[in-house]
Structures are given as structure tokens and as C-alpha cells.
Design an enzyme around this catalytic site. Structure first.
Site, PDB file in Angstrom:
ATOM      1  CB  SER A  12      64.606  16.629  54.520  1.00  0.00           C
ATOM      2  OG  SER A  12      64.306  17.845  55.131  1.00  0.00           O
ATOM      3  CB  CYS A  75      69.144  17.590  58.215  1.00  0.00           C
ATOM      4  SG  CYS A  75      67.443  16.832  58.808  1.00  0.00           S
ATOM      5  CG  ASN A  76      69.014  20.785  63.907  1.00  0.00           C
ATOM      6  OD1 ASN A  76      69.697  20.820  64.885  1.00  0.00           O
ATOM      7  ND2 ASN A  76      69.224  21.720  62.987  1.00  0.00           N
ATOM      8  CB  THR A  77      65.428  15.753  61.590  1.00  0.00           C
ATOM      9  OG1 THR A  77      64.373  17.043  61.804  1.00  0.00           O
ATOM     10  CG2 THR A  77      64.040  14.791  61.786  1.00  0.00           C
ATOM     11  CB  CYS A 189      64.494  22.868  62.214  1.00  0.00           C
ATOM     12  SG  CYS A 189      64.024  22.409  60.353  1.00  0.00           S
TER      13      CYS A 189
HETATM   14  N1  DGL Z   1      66.026  20.742  58.021  1.00  0.00           N
HETATM   15  C1  DGL Z   1      65.505  19.658  58.922  1.00  0.00           C
HETATM   16  C2  DGL Z   1      66.121  19.893  60.042  1.00  0.00           C
HETATM   17  O1  DGL Z   1      67.246  20.346  60.427  1.00  0.00           O
HETATM   18  C3  DGL Z   1      64.078  19.072  58.920  1.00  0.00           C
HETATM   19  C4  DGL Z   1      63.229  19.468  57.909  1.00  0.00           C
HETATM   20  C5  DGL Z   1      62.177  18.379  57.932  1.00  0.00           C
HETATM   21  O2  DGL Z   1      61.218  18.181  58.470  1.00  0.00           O
HETATM   22  O3  DGL Z   1      62.553  17.762  56.900  1.00  0.00           O
HETATM   23  O4  DGL Z   1      65.556  19.271  61.476  1.00  0.00           O
END
Ligand code: DGL
Length: 265
Positions: A12, A75-77, A189
Site C-alpha cells: 500500500s 504487505c501482510n494486510t 506489517c
Molecule cells: N504494509 C502493510 C502491511 O504489511 C499495511 C499498511 C497499511 O495499513 O496500508 O500490513
């Protein structure tokens, strides 16, 4: 396989740069496009449906346009929500980023692990499954530390960040029942390893931090072994929205070998 076909890293925002750093160490010769959905940032406060729709739609458009040899959802999300969906719709190898609960369970001596992620990540059944599979005999305490996402974005633009942000993340874990026993914290994250010094200062000395970046780089190396690489143009960062604040990111992006910026049309 075209030797100039890039690896596409997607997040993101700037979080995936923590994965790119590990990938650069493992495969310095591989051409890379770093894609940031700054138009959708932050993902952590969105619904599952919103994240899944954005990630599937954008990765579809980016694949058609850039023909990557592999996509890494850094990105984990996005990964914990949409990895299976993206794999279903795209005919390209996809590597995801999932919370490093397994290595943390192997490292902890106290048996209590903290997990910092976005609000969307920490509620995912994917995380429940990792906990059940790899940390069943451990205590796993989760805390939604979404404000660290904004802190990482600001830091990488060269802006000052109020240290209270890091103190709140540490307190959010420590103040839960059993939180004083935490000796290992999963940075779930990709933005958070960009704040490792600040987080280390906010937690008790001796607390160790674990993230997935090195494991993801190993997985990418494994999946593309035997392929050849030729960088015919500078690696670049691709954004989904033109905005004035992108200019301030240029020095950071250059440190990661991303020499120009483009906006997805
Ligand atoms: N970098 C993203 C992750 O690893 C999340 C950041 C967001 O909330 O956009 O979860």
C-alpha cells in the site's frame, strides 16, 4: 522468459521496501518494479472486501502492463486477506507476506509472543491458523498498531515523528495480561521493520523482533532459480495516485535503487 521481465513488489505504501532490501541482498541483478497503492493507503483500516477488490484489480492491471515474472505482495494486510484470490485470478507466481509466527515460536524462551500488525491483519482467520499451527503451546498477544504505518511513511519522507507513537505500540502489548513476559515481537506489517531502531528503544531491552523479509527473499530466489536477468532500464517506483508528497520520497527510493517514479495510468 524475457530476461528483462521484472519482479513486481506490491504494498500500500513504503512498507514493502523492507522486503525489497532483503531481495536486493539476495538478487541484486534482478529488475524490480516497486508498486505502492498510495491511493488506497492505509489498507489496515479498510474492510476485507475493499482490500481484496483493490489488490486483485490493481495487480491485474499491473500484470497486463508490465508482464512481471513474479509478484510479491509485500504487505501482510493484503496477503492475509487476498493472497488466495490473487493466485486464483493471475497466471504468474505470487509470493505473499504472512506474519512470522513460526520463527517467533522457535525463538521465544518465555513462551509469550507479541504481534504488531494492522487492525485488518490481526483479526484475520489466517493469523488464527498460523497461531494454531505453530504457536499452539505459546501465548500470542496481538495489538493493532496502525499508527506505525503513518509513522513509517513520514520517516521515509524525512519528517519528524512523535516518539509517543512507538511508546503506545509497546504499551499496547505490554499492558495486556501476561504482556510483561513478552520476549519476542512479530512485526506483522511490512512498514514496521522500517522503524526497528525506534521500536527497539520503546520496548524492554532484550525483546527481539522478527519479520518475514529474509524468508520471503529466499522464497523468491527459490521460485525463479535458473532464470536470467538483464536490467534494460532503471528500476522504478510505481504509484497509483499522483500527489505532491511523493517528491519527498525520492531520496529514500534512490537508496533502494528505485531511480524514478511513475503513476499507473
Ligand atoms: N504494509 C502493510 C502491511 O504489511 C499495511 C499498511 C497499511 O495499513 O496500508 O500490513
Amino acid at each position: 522468459m524475457d530476461a528483462s521481465a521484472p519482479i513486481l513488489l506490491f504494498d500500500s505504501g513504503v512498507g514493502g521496501l523492507s522486503v525489497l532490501a532483503a531481495l536486493r541482498r539476495a538478487l541484486p541483478q534482478a529488475p524490480v518494479i516497486y508498486a505502492a497503492d498510495n491511493g488506497g493507503l492505509p489498507y489496515g483500516t479498510k474492510t476485507e472486501a475493499e482490500v481484496a477488490a483493490r489488490v486483485c484489480g490493481l495487480l491485474g492491471r499491473m500484470s497486463e502492463r508490465f508482464h512481471p515474472r513474479l509478484i510479491c505482495i509485500a504487505c501482510n494486510t493484503a496477503s492475509t486477506i487476498a493472497l488466495a484470490m490473487v493466485r486464483d485470478v493471475l497466471n504468474v507466481p505470487i509470493v505473499g507476506t504472512v506474519p512470522a509466527i513460526k520463527p517467533a515460536a522457535e525463538l521465544t524462551r518465555s513462551g509469550t509472543i507479541g504481534l504488531l500488525g494492522t487492525a485488518a491483519t490481526i483479526r484475520q482467520p489466517y493469523v488464527d491458523r498460523l497461531a494454531a499451527e505453530f504457536a499452539n503451546d505459546k501465548r500470542l498477544l496481538r495489538f493493532a498498531a496502525g499508527e506505525l504505518v503513518g509513522a513509517a511513511e513520514a520517516k521515509l519522507r524525512g519528517e519528524a515523528v512523535d516518539p509517543a507513537v512507538y511508546a503506545r505500540a509497546a504499551a499496547g502489548l505490554r499492558e495486556q495480561p501476561g504482556g510483561a513476559e513478552i520476549d519476542t515481537v512479530v512485526l506483522a506489517c511490512t512498514h514496521f521493520p522500517l522503524l526497528s531502531d525506534e521500536l527497539a528503544a520503546a520496548f524492554d531491552p532484550g525483546v527481539q523482533f522478527v519479520d518475514g523479509a529474509a524468508g520471503i527473499a529466499r522464497r523468491i530466489v527459490h521460485l525463479i532459480q535458473g532464470q536470467t536477468f538483464e536490467r534494460r532500464q532503471d528500476d522504478f517506483a510505481l504509484f497509483t495516485k499522483a500527489e505532491p508528497s511523493l517528491a519527498a520520497l525520492a531520496p529514500t527510493l534512490a537508496r533502494y535503487g528505485l531511480m524514478r517514479q511513475d503513476v499507473l495510468q
